[in-house]
Scaffold this motif. Structure first.
Motif, PDB file in Angstrom:
ATOM      1  N   VAL A  50     -63.188  54.838 -52.097  1.00  0.00           N
ATOM      2  CA  VAL A  50     -62.008  54.014 -52.358  1.00  0.00           C
ATOM      3  C   VAL A  50     -62.018  53.668 -53.843  1.00  0.00           C
ATOM      4  O   VAL A  50     -63.035  53.239 -54.384  1.00  0.00           O
ATOM      5  N   SER A  51     -60.884  53.891 -54.484  1.00  0.00           N
ATOM      6  CA  SER A  51     -60.728  53.578 -55.906  1.00  0.00           C
ATOM      7  C   SER A  51     -59.636  52.528 -56.065  1.00  0.00           C
ATOM      8  O   SER A  51     -58.643  52.545 -55.337  1.00  0.00           O
ATOM      9  N   LEU A  52     -59.811  51.635 -57.028  1.00  0.00           N
ATOM     10  CA  LEU A  52     -58.778  50.629 -57.317  1.00  0.00           C
ATOM     11  C   LEU A  52     -57.865  51.068 -58.459  1.00  0.00           C
ATOM     12  O   LEU A  52     -56.921  50.359 -58.803  1.00  0.00           O
ATOM     13  N   GLU A  53     -58.135  52.256 -59.012  1.00  0.00           N
ATOM     14  CA  GLU A  53     -57.300  52.743 -60.125  1.00  0.00           C
ATOM     15  C   GLU A  53     -55.845  52.875 -59.712  1.00  0.00           C
ATOM     16  O   GLU A  53     -55.546  53.219 -58.562  1.00  0.00           O
ATOM     17  N   ASN A  54     -54.938  52.657 -60.654  1.00  0.00           N
ATOM     18  CA  ASN A  54     -53.494  52.803 -60.427  1.00  0.00           C
ATOM     19  C   ASN A  54     -53.011  51.990 -59.226  1.00  0.00           C
ATOM     20  O   ASN A  54     -52.169  52.450 -58.452  1.00  0.00           O
ATOM     21  N   ASN A  55     -53.550  50.783 -59.055  1.00  0.00           N
ATOM     22  CA  ASN A  55     -53.163  49.902 -57.943  1.00  0.00           C
ATOM     23  C   ASN A  55     -53.467  50.498 -56.578  1.00  0.00           C
ATOM     24  O   ASN A  55     -52.800  50.180 -55.588  1.00  0.00           O
ATOM     25  N   GLY A  56     -54.462  51.368 -56.513  1.00  0.00           N
ATOM     26  CA  GLY A  56     -54.868  51.941 -55.233  1.00  0.00           C
ATOM     27  C   GLY A  56     -55.780  50.983 -54.499  1.00  0.00           C
ATOM     28  O   GLY A  56     -55.860  49.806 -54.824  1.00  0.00           O
ATOM     29  N   GLY A  57     -56.474  51.528 -53.494  1.00  0.00           N
ATOM     30  CA  GLY A  57     -57.436  50.690 -52.809  1.00  0.00           C
ATOM     31  C   GLY A  57     -57.593  50.930 -51.329  1.00  0.00           C
ATOM     32  O   GLY A  57     -58.158  50.091 -50.644  1.00  0.00           O
ATOM     33  N   PHE A  58     -57.110  52.086 -50.809  1.00  0.00           N
ATOM     34  CA  PHE A  58     -57.364  52.339 -49.391  1.00  0.00           C
ATOM     35  C   PHE A  58     -57.456  53.824 -49.092  1.00  0.00           C
ATOM     36  O   PHE A  58     -56.942  54.663 -49.805  1.00  0.00           O
ATOM     37  N   SER A  59     -58.129  54.111 -47.987  1.00  0.00           N
ATOM     38  CA  SER A  59     -58.156  55.443 -47.402  1.00  0.00           C
ATOM     39  C   SER A  59     -58.005  55.252 -45.907  1.00  0.00           C
ATOM     40  O   SER A  59     -58.573  54.315 -45.339  1.00  0.00           O
ATOM     41  N   SER A  60     -57.222  56.118 -45.281  1.00  0.00           N
ATOM     42  CA  SER A  60     -57.056  55.999 -43.834  1.00  0.00           C
ATOM     43  C   SER A  60     -57.141  57.362 -43.160  1.00  0.00           C
ATOM     44  O   SER A  60     -56.920  58.401 -43.778  1.00  0.00           O
ATOM     45  N   LEU A  61     -57.481  57.311 -41.896  1.00  0.00           N
ATOM     46  CA  LEU A  61     -57.604  58.485 -41.037  1.00  0.00           C
ATOM     47  C   LEU A  61     -56.708  58.230 -39.835  1.00  0.00           C
ATOM     48  O   LEU A  61     -56.863  57.208 -39.163  1.00  0.00           O
ATOM     49  N   ARG A  62     -55.755  59.132 -39.597  1.00  0.00           N
ATOM     50  CA  ARG A  62     -54.768  58.911 -38.537  1.00  0.00           C
ATOM     51  C   ARG A  62     -54.751  60.057 -37.546  1.00  0.00           C
ATOM     52  O   ARG A  62     -54.955  61.210 -37.915  1.00  0.00           O
ATOM     53  N   TYR A  63     -54.473  59.697 -36.300  1.00  0.00           N
ATOM     54  CA  TYR A  63     -54.373  60.674 -35.223  1.00  0.00           C
ATOM     55  C   TYR A  63     -53.140  60.351 -34.392  1.00  0.00           C
ATOM     56  O   TYR A  63     -53.061  59.310 -33.750  1.00  0.00           O
ATOM     57  N   GLY A  64     -52.158  61.251 -34.467  1.00  0.00           N
ATOM     58  CA  GLY A  64     -50.943  61.093 -33.688  1.00  0.00           C
ATOM     59  C   GLY A  64     -50.986  61.985 -32.463  1.00  0.00           C
ATOM     60  O   GLY A  64     -51.592  63.057 -32.486  1.00  0.00           O
ATOM     61  N   PHE A  65     -50.363  61.551 -31.384  1.00  0.00           N
ATOM     62  CA  PHE A  65     -50.392  62.301 -30.130  1.00  0.00           C
ATOM     63  C   PHE A  65     -49.115  62.009 -29.350  1.00  0.00           C
ATOM     64  O   PHE A  65     -48.339  61.125 -29.721  1.00  0.00           O
ATOM     65  N   ASP A  66     -48.914  62.750 -28.277  1.00  0.00           N
ATOM     66  CA  ASP A  66     -47.764  62.500 -27.421  1.00  0.00           C
ATOM     67  C   ASP A  66     -47.860  61.082 -26.876  1.00  0.00           C
ATOM     68  O   ASP A  66     -48.960  60.601 -26.585  1.00  0.00           O
ATOM     69  N   LYS A  67     -46.711  60.440 -26.742  1.00  0.00           N
ATOM     70  CA  LYS A  67     -46.644  59.056 -26.257  1.00  0.00           C
ATOM     71  C   LYS A  67     -47.541  58.894 -25.024  1.00  0.00           C
ATOM     72  O   LYS A  67     -47.447  59.664 -24.075  1.00  0.00           O
ATOM     73  N   LYS A  68     -48.448  57.919 -25.091  1.00  0.00           N
ATOM     74  CA  LYS A  68     -49.395  57.693 -23.992  1.00  0.00           C
ATOM     75  C   LYS A  68     -49.146  56.325 -23.368  1.00  0.00           C
ATOM     76  O   LYS A  68     -49.107  55.321 -24.071  1.00  0.00           O
ATOM     77  N   ARG A  69     -48.978  56.319 -22.054  1.00  0.00           N
ATOM     78  CA  ARG A  69     -48.786  55.056 -21.325  1.00  0.00           C
ATOM     79  C   ARG A  69     -50.127  54.332 -21.248  1.00  0.00           C
ATOM     80  O   ARG A  69     -51.126  54.907 -20.835  1.00  0.00           O
TER      81      ARG A  69
END
Length: 165
Positions: A50-69
């Motif tokens: 994670v770098s704070l340069e250029n107003n940064g500051g996050f990293s994320s990992l995402r997993y999308g899937f078919d709508k789950k009840r």
């Protein structure tokens, strides 16, 4: 192998991780860099800097899937091994929603089981808590992990299993 209804993701050496994606602060001009891979033990490994340069500051990992009840469940269980740093676990009821519902947790540096109460997940967008109710949907379409502790740091989070309870 039959997937159990309550498992959102179970990592092993043969897991297909192609639907997981990294979203870093570079989308806003930042310089953080996250990576995701299956390690040799078959765990998901979310790591980077994670770098704070250029107003940064996050990293994320995402997993999308078919709508789950999820109406018959009240919790999401995370089997993870962190690096002693704080992370967020996030969900979206609809992938197109701008906001996520968030649960923050501190890792201890060893394997642990973290229980996320769905009803306690609060809504936020770009770091700001929204004035709408906590999570109460019967469906989800995305889960995510995020690190953004307002400091430059390296990170590593191992993920074994994510399931509903």
């Amino acid at each position: 192998m039959m997937m159990q209804e309550n498992i959102l993701f179970d990592f092993n050496k043969n897991t297909n991780i192609s639907k997981w994606r990294i979203v870093d602060d570079v989308v806003m001009g930042g310089k953080s860099s996250g990576n995701f891979r299956l390690n040799k033990e078959g765990f998901g490994e979310f790591s980077g800097k994670v770098s704070l340069e250029n107003n940064g500051g996050f990293s994320s990992l995402r997993y999308g899937f078919d709508k789950k009840r999820i109406s018959e469940y009240s919790k999401i269980i995370l089997k993870i091994k962190g690096d002693g740093k704080a992370y967020q676990f996030r969900i979206k009821k609809d992938r197109v929603d701008a906001h996520s519902y968030i649960f923050s947790f501190q890792t201890q540096g060893n394997w642990e089981t973290i229980t996320v109460e769905l009803s306690k997940m609060y809504p936020a967008f770009r770091g700001r808590v929204l004035e709408i109710p906590n999570f109460s949907s019967n469906f989800i379409e995305e889960i995510a992990f995020l690190i953004g502790n307002k400091k430059a740091e390296n990170f590593q989070l191992l993920i074994d299993k994510i399931y509903l309870e």
